[in-house]
Scaffold this motif. Structure first.
Motif, PDB file in Angstrom:
ATOM      1  N   SER A 459      -0.033   3.796  -6.889  1.00 16.81           N
ATOM      2  CA  SER A 459      -0.940   3.296  -5.861  1.00 16.81           C
ATOM      3  C   SER A 459      -0.155   3.081  -4.578  1.00 16.81           C
ATOM      4  CB  SER A 459      -1.597   1.987  -6.308  1.00 16.81           C
ATOM      5  OG  SER A 459      -2.541   1.550  -5.347  1.00 16.81           O
ATOM      6  N   TYR A 461      -0.332   1.946  -0.242  1.00 14.43           N
ATOM      7  CA  TYR A 461      -1.046   1.351   0.899  1.00 14.43           C
ATOM      8  C   TYR A 461      -0.365   1.793   2.182  1.00 14.43           C
ATOM      9  CZ  TYR A 461      -2.796  -1.890   4.380  1.00 14.43           C
ATOM     10  OH  TYR A 461      -3.365  -2.421   5.517  1.00 14.43           O
ATOM     11  N   SER A 463      -0.288   1.387   6.322  1.00 14.82           N
ATOM     12  CA  SER A 463      -0.740   0.544   7.434  1.00 14.82           C
ATOM     13  C   SER A 463      -1.522   1.359   8.459  1.00 14.82           C
ATOM     14  CB  SER A 463       0.462  -0.129   8.104  1.00 14.82           C
ATOM     15  OG  SER A 463       1.333   0.835   8.678  1.00 14.82           O
ATOM     16  N   ASN A 466      -4.803   1.971   6.550  1.00 13.18           N
ATOM     17  CA  ASN A 466      -5.341   0.639   6.260  1.00 13.18           C
ATOM     18  C   ASN A 466      -6.205   0.626   5.001  1.00 13.18           C
ATOM     19  OD1 ASN A 466      -5.695  -2.112   6.649  1.00 13.18           O
ATOM     20  ND2 ASN A 466      -7.529  -1.838   7.917  1.00 13.18           N
ATOM     21  N   ARG A 467      -5.680   1.254   3.939  1.00 12.47           N
ATOM     22  CA  ARG A 467      -6.366   1.200   2.646  1.00 12.47           C
ATOM     23  C   ARG A 467      -5.404   1.625   1.541  1.00 12.47           C
ATOM     24  NH1 ARG A 467     -11.125   5.508   3.246  1.00 12.47           N
ATOM     25  NH2 ARG A 467     -11.207   4.495   5.288  1.00 12.47           N
ATOM     26  N   TRP A 468      -5.758   1.252   0.306  1.00 10.27           N
ATOM     27  CA  TRP A 468      -4.993   1.638  -0.877  1.00 10.27           C
ATOM     28  C   TRP A 468      -5.572   2.917  -1.479  1.00 10.27           C
ATOM     29  CZ3 TRP A 468      -0.637  -0.654  -2.936  1.00 10.27           C
ATOM     30  CH2 TRP A 468      -0.280  -1.911  -2.438  1.00 10.27           C
TER      31      TRP A 468
END
Length: 739
Positions: A459, A461, A463, A466-468
């Motif tokens: 997984s 993330y 910046s 702005n989401r996983w």
């Protein structure tokens, strides 16, 4: 007297009857594995010589004179040893046993779908070692060039990168001791391919995954190349290299205990002399020139932990002039000044049943390209592009073995990329900054020596986005017979758009799903691999031109790549000759970046064939190496932009087929001389020895009406060099590996 004799006779008879009666006790039974009899199982009474071996049906039988409580042992290297306590009296015994398979790290089947491994000799067939790479004709000692002779990799000559199974060069990522290597290739200008930055001799092996790779790695839609550096040099040594193209020198120092080592290496290259000796297709106003240096050290603590550091710095310059495709302009002038520094630090330590791997890498890269046009001996329309990037990677992994072939590992990774792009004609520079945090977990499951699986989850993330995301990975392998195995792999892979494409529009991760099926045969001296694959692309970026640079406007692109590959390597059939053959078939379409419709990628060929052969003649102290590469003609496209910056296909065509026959010769003048204090290699190599007129693509004028071909820097390139090593005699390695 007669009574005494009779008594003795009776005692002797009773004694013999006792022995005879004891010898009649028979222990028998059947030994099974999964309800089937197993032959060649040793069945013995512990601490005695009594026992037997099972027959083809698993049956055994033996006689013993032992009495009382005994231990019956069932043993074979392929099965877990079984001990059974039995009581031997005067009656025959029947003792059956069911066995469990002995899990063996050496015998266990290894998952290899999508991967060619050369770093773990216990669990994989070594395919490309550093010696293999140095002796592959046409590779020029470059890792990436040698990999182009393997299935799945396209032969691309106009730009750097590994283009794998319909993927772009940016979709392949490189790792050194687990850490991300940014800017693996040198700085270059459009139409000229740069070389690898990292020296091949740094590494003891590699894992090249053309798809379906481990959850420990990410941000690569197509493939990864995982390089493993040597732990310690063999001994103190000094290296020198000389040729009309470059001069190199360095040394390695290591203590006797091999717990401390350090080394320094430097190189200078200048193509100026070669441009006078060989006909080049480029008109260099400044011949390619570069300087590089690197430093390394390794420290081993008293608990077996190893700390390794590698750092490098290089600069390069190049300038060329070409006739302009634009009306009223005589020449286009392009020059480049590049700088790069790279640092890699890794630490490996075992704590009981746990293995800890920590590492980080840092890269700074500066690329300044100056563009100008010449009209009546004066420069007009000056323009320049300067890109500066800072890249940092940190990673930690903790692994624990469950048994000999099963393990679980988990880790965390952090990447930061800062880029600044300054286009002279643009009103302001473009600055991009992204941090990616990744979590991953993975387990190797060895169900038996014939069945294993790898299950992982990653997984990330970002910046910038702005989401996983969430990316599962799964692979399984099964041994069909002694030499045949099959592997199946599936995975989801994500990658951020390149920093240069970010603008004001919100973007998402680009996504690819991999499906891979492999059948492989491995035996001493021979290996065969057949692999079929399918890749489904989604959320690829679409671009337009804003402020003189391409900018991503959305993630509406998609595509697919499918095909099959065949690989055969043979060191056994033809005496003293090592050769391999690889063939790839690719069907692919993409609608991404500046494509205005779904098209077969311009960087891909439907058919690719490579043949590599090597032979070392000891009496002549010489190694002979040949390689041949064929690729069917790639398509080419010319896209024009309208007043809004949108792309439209103006015209298209197909290149002629690519053909190149390469030759190299390695002569060892000191071979067989015991008094020799240095190991010397003289090298002669000729790329495209037949002078085939290959074309990599076309450049078009702004209106699309005029074009010129993109050609190799030289149709035929000749290299002569001498390499001397003081301190390490690699003569036997040279013979054994066809150097």
């Amino acid at each position: 007297m007669q009574t005494f004799i009779i008594t003795k006779v009776l005692l002797l008879v009773f004694f013999l009857m006792g022995i005879f009666s004891s010898a009649q006790i028979t222990v028998s039974g059947k030994v099974s594995f999964k309800n089937k009899g197993v032959k060649d199982i040793s069945v013995t009474l512990k601490d005695t010589y009594d026992g037997a071996t099972t027959d083809v049906n698993g049956n055994y039988s033996f006689e013993t004179s032992e009495k009382g409580k005994q231990i019956l042992v069932f043993s074979n290297s392929k099965f877990v040893e079984v001990e059974k306590t039995i009581m031997i009296g005067n009656d025959n015994l029947t003792v059956n046993s069911d066995l469990k398979e002995q899990i063996s790290e050496i015998d266990a089947v290894v998952i290899s779908a999508g991967s060619i491994e050369a770093s773990d000799k216990k669990r994989a067939t070594t395919l490309l070692t550093p010696i293999d790479i140095y002796t592959t004709a046409g590779a020029n000692g470059q890792i990436s060039s040698a990999l182009e002779t393997l299935p799945g990799v396209q032969k691309i000559g106009e730009t750097e990168g590994l283009f794998v199974r319909g993927g772009t060069g940016e979709e392949t990522k490189f790792f050194m001791d687990g850490n991300l290597v940014n800017n693996f290739f040198g700085n270059s200008i459009p139409g000229i391919k740069s070389m690898d930055r990292l020296n091949t001799s740094l590494f003891k092996g590699n894992v090249f995954s053309s798809g379906g790779y481990s959850a420990a790695y990410g941000q690569a839609l197509s493939s990864v190349l995982v390089l493993e550096s040597i732990d310690f040099p063999e001994r103190n040594s000094v290296d020198l290299g000389m040729s009309p193209l470059f001069i190199t020198g360095g040394f390695q120092n290591v203590n006797e205990e091999k717990t401390r080592s350090f080394g320094i290496f430097g190189s200078y290259s200048n193509l100026g002399l070669m441009t006078k000796l060989i006909k080049f297709n480029n008109d260099f106003t400044k011949a390619p020139e570069s300087f590089g240096t690197n430093f390394n050290f390794r420290i081993k603590n008293n608990k077996g932990g190893i700390l390794k550091y590698y750092g490098s710095f290089d600069t390069n310059k190049i300038a060329l002039q070409s006739e302009s495709l634009e009306p009223n302009i005589d020449f286009d002038n392009t020059s480049l000044k590049g700088k790069n520094t790279f640092h890699n630090l890794s630490f490996r330590q075992k704590f009981g049943e746990y293995l800890l791997n920590l590492g980080s890498s840092y890269t700074f890269n500066s690329n300044f390209i100056d563009l100008s046009n010449t009209f009546q001996n004066s420069d007009i329309n000056p323009n320049s592009i300067e890109i500066k990037g800072n890249y940092f990677n940190a990673k930690g992994t903790l692994e624990r073995k469950i048994n000999r072939i099963s393990a679980i590992r988990a880790g965390i990774e952090f990447n930061q990329a800062k880029e600044k792009t300054d286009v002279a004609l643009s009103p302001s520079p473009f600055v991009s900054n992204d941090q990616i945090t990744s979590l991953f977990a993975e387990t190797d499951l060895g169900f038996s020596n014939n069945l294993s699986a790898k299950v992982g989850l990653r997984s990330e993330y970002s910046s910038k986005i702005n989401r996983w995301n969430l990316a599962p990975r799964l692979a399984m392998a099964y041994r069909i017979s002694k030499n045949w195995t099959t592997s199946l792999a599936y995975g989801i892979f994500y990658q951020n758009p390149e920093q240069k494409y970010f603008g004001s529009n919100p973007l998402n991760y680009q996504k690819a799903e991999h499906y891979i099926l492999q059948v492989q045969k491995s035996e001493e001296g021979r290996s065969f691999r057949l692999e079929a694959f399918y890749k489904n692309y989604s959320d690829l970026i679409k671009t337009k031109v804003l402020d003189y640079r391409p900018v991503a406007i959305n993630n509406n692109g998609d595509g697919f790549a499918k095909g099959f590959e065949v690989f055969w390597r043979d060191k056994k059939s033809i005496k003293n000759i090592d050769y391999w053959v690889s063939y790839s078939y690719l069907d692919s379409k993409r609608d991404f970046q500046n494509y205005d419709q779904s098209l077969f990628p311009s960087f891909a060929a439907k058919h690719t064939l490579s043949v590599v052969a090597k032979k070392f003649v000891t009496d002549w102290k010489t190694g002979f190496n040949l390689s041949y590469t064929y690729a069917s003609g790639r398509p080419f496209y010319n896209f024009q932009t309208d007043n809004n910056g949108d792309y439209h296909l103006n015209n298209q065509g197909k290149l002629k087929d690519f053909n190149a026959l390469n030759f190299s010769l390695n002569y060892l003048p000191n071979l067989g001389k015991k008094e020799a204090k240095a190991f010397t290699i003289l090298v002669l190599s000729v790329n495209n020895i037949l002078g085939q007129k290959n074309i990599y693509g076309y450049q078009f004028s702004n209106d699309g009406l005029r074009s010129r071909p993109v050609l190799p820097s030289a149709s035929t390139f000749v290299f002569i060099g001498c390499f001397i090593n003081f301190g390490i005699d690699r003569t036997q390695d040279a013979i054994n590996n066809n150097l």
